[in-house]
Design a protein around this motif. Structure first.
Motif, short mmCIF file in Angstrom:
data_model
loop_
_atom_site.label_atom_id
_atom_site.label_comp_id
_atom_site.label_asym_id
_atom_site.label_seq_id
_atom_site.Cartn_x
_atom_site.Cartn_y
_atom_site.Cartn_z
N SER B 2 0.83 -1.19 0.00
CA SER B 2 0.00 0.00 0.00
C SER B 2 0.87 1.25 0.00
O SER B 2 1.94 1.28 0.57
CB SER B 2 -0.87 -0.02 1.25
OG SER B 2 -1.59 1.18 1.36
N HIS B 3 0.39 2.27 -0.69
CA HIS B 3 1.18 3.49 -0.73
C HIS B 3 0.51 4.60 0.07
O HIS B 3 -0.68 4.59 0.33
CB HIS B 3 1.40 3.94 -2.17
CG HIS B 3 0.14 4.23 -2.93
ND1 HIS B 3 -0.49 3.29 -3.71
CD2 HIS B 3 -0.61 5.34 -3.02
CE1 HIS B 3 -1.57 3.81 -4.25
NE2 HIS B 3 -1.67 5.06 -3.84
N LEU B 4 1.34 5.55 0.44
CA LEU B 4 0.85 6.79 1.04
C LEU B 4 0.84 7.83 -0.08
O LEU B 4 0.94 7.49 -1.25
CB LEU B 4 1.78 7.23 2.17
CG LEU B 4 1.96 6.20 3.30
CD1 LEU B 4 3.12 6.60 4.19
CD2 LEU B 4 0.69 6.09 4.12
N ASP B 5 0.74 9.11 0.29
CA ASP B 5 0.87 10.13 -0.75
C ASP B 5 1.92 11.15 -0.34
O ASP B 5 2.53 11.05 0.73
CB ASP B 5 -0.47 10.76 -1.12
CG ASP B 5 -1.09 11.53 0.04
OD1 ASP B 5 -0.34 12.02 0.90
OD2 ASP B 5 -2.33 11.65 0.06
N HIS B 41 2.31 9.17 -5.41
CA HIS B 41 2.32 7.98 -4.55
C HIS B 41 3.66 7.89 -3.82
O HIS B 41 4.71 8.11 -4.42
CB HIS B 41 2.09 6.73 -5.39
CG HIS B 41 0.73 6.67 -6.02
ND1 HIS B 41 0.37 5.74 -6.96
CD2 HIS B 41 -0.36 7.46 -5.84
CE1 HIS B 41 -0.90 5.93 -7.33
NE2 HIS B 41 -1.35 6.98 -6.67
#
Lengths: 227, 83
Positions: B2-5, B41
């Motif tokens: 999963s990615h953050l921003d 991302h």
């Protein structure tokens, strides 16, 4: 040599107070040396160091209003997490850990924004939005929580807050009881308004895509994903 | 994974850039898409990696090594701050 504290300097913060918010979340009031206020929506970086030197770093949104004294962060326990369970279950008044910030100039609301804004939060995504509300934002607020026990700041939310419960709505609930979707956004959105969306990555991407499909200008949608 | 921003990269990038980077408009050297750093991302691992939300090319990689910082940004064509 300058003694001015910069946002990027790690500082040893002291937990001044811990208040439970829900069975799985707590708000920590932090005494941070040299703290000079924040903008609503900003976050701090937190760094915990174990006795053996192992370090874990996380970002936490600030929940308190700008210019309201020491910053408060609200932490929701993540199952299997390294940092959040310590914050929620173990930390006590007087504990210390490293903090730096505040950071972020994009996902922020300032009092210069006088038009109403639409705030959409999923789970702990409500935290930075709460700073905006506490700071005086004129806003319509849509909150998504799994169940009433997961809803942050329940007693403080404005009565007109639109809630949806995605897993276990309270008995007799007649409001929304599903994930935020395009039909729900169609009901509640403010055409032309600036929108702030914060939550998990899938939540934010789904909501932002639906808002664009409903005609919102992508440039007026500010998003923050927490993973 | 999963990615953050890009909001999550504000702290690390503030160690390098004097101006707030989350509001800067980045143009991807790969696909040419433009948007605020806040919306790219971000993957946290051995370092902080920013990827284009359009084509997933690596825009910028920040790695800490031997007490120093190394920033690779071959995926960034332009970084632009509005007045």
């Amino acid at each position: 040599m300058s003694s001015v504290t910069r946002a990027t300097d790690w500082r040893l913060a002291t937990v001044a107070r811990i208040a439970p918010e829900t069975p799985r979340a707590a708000t920590l009031t932090l005494d941070v040396p040299g703290w000079d206020g924040h903008r609503a929506g900003q976050h701090v970086d937190v760094r915990l160091t174990a006795d053996d030197g192992y370090r874990a770093q996380r970002s936490y949104s600030i929940a308190s209003a700008p210019n309201d004294g020491p910053p408060q962060i609200t932490v929701v326990e993540v199952d299997g997490g390294e940092v959040s369970p310590w914050m929620v279950d173990v930390a006590r008044d007087g504990d210390m850990f490293e903090v730096r910030g505040p950071f972020g100039g994009w996902f922020v609301w300032d009092a210069s924004v006088t038009e109403p804004v639409l705030l959409i939060g999923g789970g702990s995504g409500l935290v930075p939005l709460m700073s905006m509300l506490r700071g005086g934002a004129r806003a319509r607020l849509l909150v998504s929580a799994r169940e009433p026990d997961d809803l942050l700041y329940a007693s403080e939310l404005p009565p007109e807050t639109i809630r949806t419960y995605t897993r276990h709505p309270p008995r007799g609930w007649t409001g929304y009881a599903r994930r935020v979707d395009r039909a729900m956004l169609h009901d509640v959105h403010l055409p032309g308004a600036r929108v702030y969306v914060c939550g998990s990555t899938p939540f934010v991407e789904s909501v932002a895509n639906d808002l664009v499909a409903l005609g919102h200008d992508p440039a007026a949608i500010r998003t923050e994903r927490f993973g | 994974m999963s990615h953050l921003d890009g909001n999550a990269a504000a702290g690390p990038l503030s160690e390098v850039f004097a101006a707030d980077v989350t509001t800067a408009i980045v143009t991807c050297a790969g696909c040419g898409a433009s948007g605020p750093i806040a919306a790219v991302h971000v993957y946290e691992g051995a370092g902080t990696v920013l990827r284009c939300p359009g084509c997933e090319r690596v825009l910028l990689r920040l790695v800490r090594r031997d007490g120093g910082i190394c920033v690779e940004m071959c995926g960034v064509r332009v970084l632009r701050w509005r007045p």
